[in-house]
Design an enzyme around this catalytic site. Structure first.
Site, PDB file in Angstrom:
ATOM      1  N   ASN A   3       0.830  -1.211   0.000  1.00  0.00           N
ATOM      2  CA  ASN A   3       0.000   0.000   0.000  1.00  0.00           C
ATOM      3  C   ASN A   3       0.864   1.261   0.000  1.00  0.00           C
ATOM      4  O   ASN A   3       0.518   2.260  -0.637  1.00  0.00           O
ATOM      5  CB  ASN A   3      -0.959  -0.004   1.199  1.00  0.00           C
ATOM      6  CG  ASN A   3      -2.232  -0.773   0.877  1.00  0.00           C
ATOM      7  OD1 ASN A   3      -2.397  -1.278  -0.227  1.00  0.00           O
ATOM      8  ND2 ASN A   3      -3.140  -0.862   1.832  1.00  0.00           N
TER       9      ASN A   3
ATOM     10  N   ALA B  34      -2.608  11.036 -12.426  1.00  0.00           N
ATOM     11  CA  ALA B  34      -2.646  12.195 -11.522  1.00  0.00           C
ATOM     12  C   ALA B  34      -4.104  12.498 -11.200  1.00  0.00           C
ATOM     13  O   ALA B  34      -4.994  12.289 -12.024  1.00  0.00           O
ATOM     14  CB  ALA B  34      -1.995  13.399 -12.196  1.00  0.00           C
TER      15      ALA B  34
ATOM     16  N   CYS C 237      -7.820   2.776   3.278  1.00  0.00           N
ATOM     17  CA  CYS C 237      -6.574   2.103   3.671  1.00  0.00           C
ATOM     18  C   CYS C 237      -5.270   2.852   3.423  1.00  0.00           C
ATOM     19  O   CYS C 237      -4.373   2.771   4.258  1.00  0.00           O
ATOM     20  CB  CYS C 237      -6.528   0.734   3.022  1.00  0.00           C
ATOM     21  SG  CYS C 237      -7.782  -0.349   3.729  1.00  0.00           S
TER      22      CYS C 237
ATOM     23  N   LYS D 234     -13.536   6.433  -5.352  1.00  0.00           N
ATOM     24  CA  LYS D 234     -13.154   6.026  -6.697  1.00  0.00           C
ATOM     25  C   LYS D 234     -14.412   5.489  -7.372  1.00  0.00           C
ATOM     26  O   LYS D 234     -15.444   5.325  -6.703  1.00  0.00           O
ATOM     27  CB  LYS D 234     -12.050   4.963  -6.675  1.00  0.00           C
ATOM     28  CG  LYS D 234     -12.478   3.693  -5.948  1.00  0.00           C
ATOM     29  CD  LYS D 234     -11.346   2.689  -5.779  1.00  0.00           C
ATOM     30  CE  LYS D 234     -11.169   1.834  -6.993  1.00  0.00           C
ATOM     31  NZ  LYS D 234     -10.339   0.648  -6.741  1.00  0.00           N
TER      32      LYS D 234
HETATM   33  N1  NAI Z   1     -11.570  -2.185   2.185  1.00  0.00           N
HETATM   34  C1  NAI Z   1     -10.610  -2.717   1.443  1.00  0.00           C
HETATM   35  O1  NAI Z   1     -10.625  -2.601   0.226  1.00  0.00           O
HETATM   36  C2  NAI Z   1      -9.497  -3.491   2.069  1.00  0.00           C
HETATM   37  C3  NAI Z   1      -9.369  -3.584   3.446  1.00  0.00           C
HETATM   38  N2  NAI Z   1      -8.325  -4.299   3.989  1.00  0.00           N
HETATM   39  C4  NAI Z   1      -8.221  -4.465   5.431  1.00  0.00           C
HETATM   40  O2  NAI Z   1      -9.218  -5.406   5.847  1.00  0.00           O
HETATM   41  C5  NAI Z   1      -9.728  -5.073   7.137  1.00  0.00           C
HETATM   42  C6  NAI Z   1     -11.240  -4.917   7.064  1.00  0.00           C
HETATM   43  O3  NAI Z   1     -11.527  -3.843   6.200  1.00  0.00           O
HETATM   44  P1  NAI Z   1     -13.024  -3.561   5.690  1.00  0.00           P
HETATM   45  O4  NAI Z   1     -13.650  -4.851   5.293  1.00  0.00           O
HETATM   46  O5  NAI Z   1     -12.922  -2.459   4.715  1.00  0.00           O
HETATM   47  O6  NAI Z   1     -13.698  -3.051   7.041  1.00  0.00           O
HETATM   48  P2  NAI Z   1     -15.249  -2.826   7.337  1.00  0.00           P
HETATM   49  O7  NAI Z   1     -15.322  -1.756   8.342  1.00  0.00           O
HETATM   50  O8  NAI Z   1     -16.003  -2.719   6.060  1.00  0.00           O
HETATM   51  O9  NAI Z   1     -15.714  -4.228   8.007  1.00  0.00           O
HETATM   52  C7  NAI Z   1     -15.271  -4.672   9.234  1.00  0.00           C
HETATM   53  C8  NAI Z   1     -16.433  -5.363   9.935  1.00  0.00           C
HETATM   54  O10 NAI Z   1     -15.946  -5.996  11.124  1.00  0.00           O
HETATM   55  C9  NAI Z   1     -16.987  -5.967  12.082  1.00  0.00           C
HETATM   56  N3  NAI Z   1     -16.447  -6.238  13.415  1.00  0.00           N
HETATM   57  C10 NAI Z   1     -15.620  -5.471  14.167  1.00  0.00           C
HETATM   58  N4  NAI Z   1     -15.322  -6.098  15.313  1.00  0.00           N
HETATM   59  C11 NAI Z   1     -15.964  -7.289  15.311  1.00  0.00           C
HETATM   60  C12 NAI Z   1     -16.027  -8.373  16.214  1.00  0.00           C
HETATM   61  N5  NAI Z   1     -15.360  -8.387  17.354  1.00  0.00           N
HETATM   62  N6  NAI Z   1     -16.805  -9.436  15.887  1.00  0.00           N
HETATM   63  C13 NAI Z   1     -17.501  -9.463  14.724  1.00  0.00           C
HETATM   64  N7  NAI Z   1     -17.463  -8.460  13.827  1.00  0.00           N
HETATM   65  C14 NAI Z   1     -16.695  -7.379  14.103  1.00  0.00           C
HETATM   66  C15 NAI Z   1     -17.588  -4.589  11.925  1.00  0.00           C
HETATM   67  O11 NAI Z   1     -18.896  -4.524  12.465  1.00  0.00           O
HETATM   68  C16 NAI Z   1     -17.555  -4.435  10.394  1.00  0.00           C
HETATM   69  O12 NAI Z   1     -18.775  -4.819   9.797  1.00  0.00           O
HETATM   70  C17 NAI Z   1      -8.978  -3.812   7.568  1.00  0.00           C
HETATM   71  O13 NAI Z   1      -7.876  -4.197   8.343  1.00  0.00           O
HETATM   72  C18 NAI Z   1      -8.503  -3.224   6.253  1.00  0.00           C
HETATM   73  O14 NAI Z   1      -7.319  -2.479   6.410  1.00  0.00           O
HETATM   74  C19 NAI Z   1      -7.429  -4.964   3.203  1.00  0.00           C
HETATM   75  C20 NAI Z   1      -7.530  -4.925   1.848  1.00  0.00           C
HETATM   76  C21 NAI Z   1      -8.575  -4.195   1.167  1.00  0.00           C
HETATM   77  O1  UGA Z   2      -5.555  -2.269   1.473  1.00  0.00           O
HETATM   78  C1  UGA Z   2      -6.491  -1.840   0.839  1.00  0.00           C
HETATM   79  O2  UGA Z   2      -7.517  -1.374   1.315  1.00  0.00           O
HETATM   80  C2  UGA Z   2      -6.445  -1.775  -0.655  1.00  0.00           C
HETATM   81  O3  UGA Z   2      -6.067  -0.401  -0.984  1.00  0.00           O
HETATM   82  C3  UGA Z   2      -6.016  -0.110  -2.365  1.00  0.00           C
HETATM   83  O4  UGA Z   2      -7.291  -0.357  -2.968  1.00  0.00           O
HETATM   84  P1  UGA Z   2      -8.479   0.720  -2.934  1.00  0.00           P
HETATM   85  O5  UGA Z   2      -8.233   1.689  -1.822  1.00  0.00           O
HETATM   86  O6  UGA Z   2      -9.736  -0.057  -2.930  1.00  0.00           O
HETATM   87  O7  UGA Z   2      -8.440   1.492  -4.316  1.00  0.00           O
HETATM   88  P2  UGA Z   2      -7.277   1.962  -5.319  1.00  0.00           P
HETATM   89  O8  UGA Z   2      -7.651   1.547  -6.672  1.00  0.00           O
HETATM   90  O9  UGA Z   2      -5.928   1.593  -4.845  1.00  0.00           O
HETATM   91  O10 UGA Z   2      -7.422   3.545  -5.254  1.00  0.00           O
HETATM   92  C4  UGA Z   2      -7.087   4.265  -4.079  1.00  0.00           C
HETATM   93  C5  UGA Z   2      -7.187   5.753  -4.357  1.00  0.00           C
HETATM   94  O11 UGA Z   2      -6.139   6.185  -5.230  1.00  0.00           O
HETATM   95  C6  UGA Z   2      -6.681   6.887  -6.334  1.00  0.00           C
HETATM   96  N1  UGA Z   2      -5.806   6.661  -7.503  1.00  0.00           N
HETATM   97  C7  UGA Z   2      -5.507   5.400  -7.902  1.00  0.00           C
HETATM   98  C8  UGA Z   2      -4.662   5.169  -8.965  1.00  0.00           C
HETATM   99  C9  UGA Z   2      -4.096   6.261  -9.652  1.00  0.00           C
HETATM  100  O12 UGA Z   2      -3.324   6.124 -10.634  1.00  0.00           O
HETATM  101  N2  UGA Z   2      -4.408   7.513  -9.234  1.00  0.00           N
HETATM  102  C10 UGA Z   2      -5.246   7.739  -8.168  1.00  0.00           C
HETATM  103  O13 UGA Z   2      -5.493   8.907  -7.810  1.00  0.00           O
HETATM  104  C11 UGA Z   2      -8.082   6.329  -6.492  1.00  0.00           C
HETATM  105  O14 UGA Z   2      -8.909   7.195  -7.204  1.00  0.00           O
HETATM  106  C12 UGA Z   2      -8.492   6.158  -5.043  1.00  0.00           C
HETATM  107  O15 UGA Z   2      -8.951   7.372  -4.498  1.00  0.00           O
HETATM  108  C13 UGA Z   2      -5.018  -1.059  -3.032  1.00  0.00           C
HETATM  109  O16 UGA Z   2      -5.018  -0.817  -4.441  1.00  0.00           O
HETATM  110  C14 UGA Z   2      -5.376  -2.516  -2.768  1.00  0.00           C
HETATM  111  O17 UGA Z   2      -4.384  -3.378  -3.329  1.00  0.00           O
HETATM  112  C15 UGA Z   2      -5.446  -2.734  -1.254  1.00  0.00           C
HETATM  113  O18 UGA Z   2      -5.826  -4.058  -0.975  1.00  0.00           O
END
Ligand code: NAI
Ligand code: UGA
Length: 463
Positions: free
Chosen positions: A223, A267, A275, A338
């Site tokens: 990230n 850009a 994240c 996004k």
């Molecule tokens: N959102 C994304 O695109 C990505 C997120 N991550 C990571 O994955 C993790 C989760 O992210 P999101 O899914 O976006 O979070 P989110 O906030 O959408 O979902 C987390 C869920 O966990 C639940 N929760 C919290 N404590 C709990 C407990 N003790 N028992 C049962 N449920 C519980 C909450 O109520 C919530 O629904 C974070 O660490 C984030 O950094 C990693 C890659 C991509």
């Molecule tokens: O840990 C996470 O939560 C995730 O964070 C990002 O995924 P995400 O935040 O869903 O979306 P991205 O496509 O990475 O975009 C992030 C932000 O950067 C911006 N962006 C992206 C690409 C680019 O060239 N320029 C730019 O401004 C997007 O518009 C957006 O606001 C990473 O791409 C994932 O690999 C990772 O799992």
């Protein structure tokens, strides 16, 4: 043992899509996704899922109540599972030591305690949430100190790399699946068990095995590198605006170098999402705790550049509108961080809206997927305003881009939704106050055509 029952704690943006795809690819495995939020679980069990992801509805419809279950009965799901994903939120701490920077591991810790207390058989516990390096050690300590006799745990690190808006595609065709394990025979066994789940659709050469700490750090590093590319190209956009160079041409020119590559060089108004900022802050904090101030400052700069970019763009809107937007009506196209998601967490649109509202502007906001309640919630948050009633009076949320642009002075594009590219801008222009401005914060429109129609066009990285 072969894994036949999986429990995923946390039915969010990661837990929901990840487990839906596992359920689809592994019909022989029962997958139960649990959450403390009754509301979220009822949404997962309804026709309108709590999150929008292309392709997800279809998978959930096919697998739900077949081998994919959404439940609030956390204890039962843990008890019957062989393998448990911890997929809960790990937000930035808002209080105490490390406030504003460190990751808050309360939710992860709560999961570990519950798992230890209710488990009556051995479990593989998989850290799917993004965590600081060595978090698995803390999880194992909690599990070991609280478990029932004769119950054993193995903790794996299996970070998630999906991007919102393309989550299903990313999960089906992952660049890699990273699994970190304890360097023992039991650790290797646990790695093999989790690998067997992924091998149902992921080629073996894409499954990467490391030690636990490398796996945890790799997620933060990935990230950090991605965010750094955006800040790097955004820094170039500033030089372009000052010199007459065009950042799209520069991005193409450097991206053709196979060592640099073309991706993530768009850009923009700045990066958002739940994240990048959180994980970079966490990385910076870890560096400080390790007494590595030079490394901390290096990564902090990626965040500082992003704040600068968001402010620069918002200020450009105000300056171009003759240095005042007080009482002026401005249309915002896009509120999500996004395209192809309804997620607004850390969306640059919030920063832009805040700046314009602080200056007394009235905002007409249109986003195809963000719920009006979410926009209101974001813009009345104490971080954005100390006068929420005034904000409510100053914003109008539209469900149609044309009415949103009616009788306004300017359009500000904050999200790169495809539908914004093909709107009838002649029609829009006719209905706007003149001179009519467009600020393309995503560089998605054809600026020459817009200028021919009569718009005053401003964008990023080009004069
Ligand atoms: N959102 C994304 O695109 C990505 C997120 N991550 C990571 O994955 C993790 C989760 O992210 P999101 O899914 O976006 O979070 P989110 O906030 O959408 O979902 C987390 C869920 O966990 C639940 N929760 C919290 N404590 C709990 C407990 N003790 N028992 C049962 N449920 C519980 C909450 O109520 C919530 O629904 C974070 O660490 C984030 O950094 C990693 C890659 C991509
Ligand atoms: O840990 C996470 O939560 C995730 O964070 C990002 O995924 P995400 O935040 O869903 O979306 P991205 O496509 O990475 O975009 C992030 C932000 O950067 C911006 N962006 C992206 C690409 C680019 O060239 N320029 C730019 O401004 C997007 O518009 C957006 O606001 C990473 O791409 C994932 O690999 C990772 O799992």
């Amino acid at each position: 043992m072969a894994v036949t029952k999986i429990c995923c704690i946390g039915a969010g943006y990661v837990g929901g899509p990840t487990c839906s795809v596992i359920a689809m690819q592994c019909p022989h495995i029962k997958v139960t996704v649990v959450d403390i939020s009754v509301h979220r679980i009822s949404q997962w069990n309804s026709e309108k899922l709590p999150i929008y992801e292309p392709g997800l509805d279809d998978i959930v419809r096919k697998r739900r109540n077949v081998n994919l279950f959404f439940s609030t009965n956390i204890e039962e799901a843990i008890q019957e599972a062989d393998l448990i994903f911890i997929s809960v939120n790990t937000p930035t701490k808002t209080f105490g030591v490390g406030k504003g920077r460190a990751a808050d591991l309360t939710y992860v810790e709560n999961c570990a305690r519950t798992i230890a207390q209710v488990s009556t058989s051995d479990k593989i516990v998989v850290e799917k949430s993004t965590v600081p390096v060595r978090a698995a050690e803390s999880i194992l300590k909690i599990l070991s100190a609280n478990h029932k006799p004769n119950v054993k745990f193995q903790v794996l690190s299996n970070p998630e790399f999906l991007s919102e808006g393309v989550a299903v595609e990313n999960l089906l065709n992952a660049d890699r699946v990273l699994i970190g394990h304890e360097e023992t025979a039991d650790g290797l066994w646990a790695f093999k068990e989790l690998s067997k789940v992924y091998l149902n659709w992921i080629p073996e050469e894409k499954i990467l095995r490391t030690n636990t700490w490398s796996s945890e750090l790799t997620k933060l590093a990935a990230n950090a590198f991605l965010a750094q590319r955006i800040s790097s190209i955004n820094s170039m956009s500033v030089i372009c605006e000052a010199t007459g160079a065009d950042v799209s041409e520069v991005a193409k020119g450097i991206g053709l170098d196979s060592r640099i590559g073309p991706k993530f060089l768009q850009a923009s108004v700045g990066f958002g999402g739940s994240c990048f900022q959180k994980d970079l802050l966490n990385l910076v904090y870890i560096c400080e705790c390790l007494n590595l101030p030079q490394v901390a400052v290096y990564w902090q700069q990626v965040l500082d550049m992003n704040v600068y970019q968001k402010s620069r763009f918002s200020n450009k809107v105000i300056e171009s509108l003759f240095n005042t937007v007080t009482g002026k009506k401005i249309t915002m196209f896009g509120f999500a961080f996004k395209k192809d998601t309804g997620d607004t967490r850390e969306s640059p649109a919030i920063h832009v809206a805040k700046t314009l509202l602080d200056e007394g502007a009235k905002l007409n906001i249109y986003d195809p997927k963000v719920e009006p309640e979410q926009i209101q919630k974001d813009l009345t948050h104490p971080y954005v305003t100390d006068n929420p009633e005034n904000v409510i009076r100053s914003i109008e949320i539209h469900n149609n881009p044309y009415t949103a642009a009616d009788s306004t002075h300017a359009i500000v594009i904050c999200t790169e939704w495809d539908e914004f590219v093909n709107l009838d801008y002649e029609k829009i222009y006719k209905r706007m106050i003149k001179p009519a401005f467009i600020f393309d914060g995503r560089k998605i429109l054809n600026h020459e055509i817009l200028a021919t129609i009569g718009f005053q066009v401003h964008t990023i990285g080009k004069r």
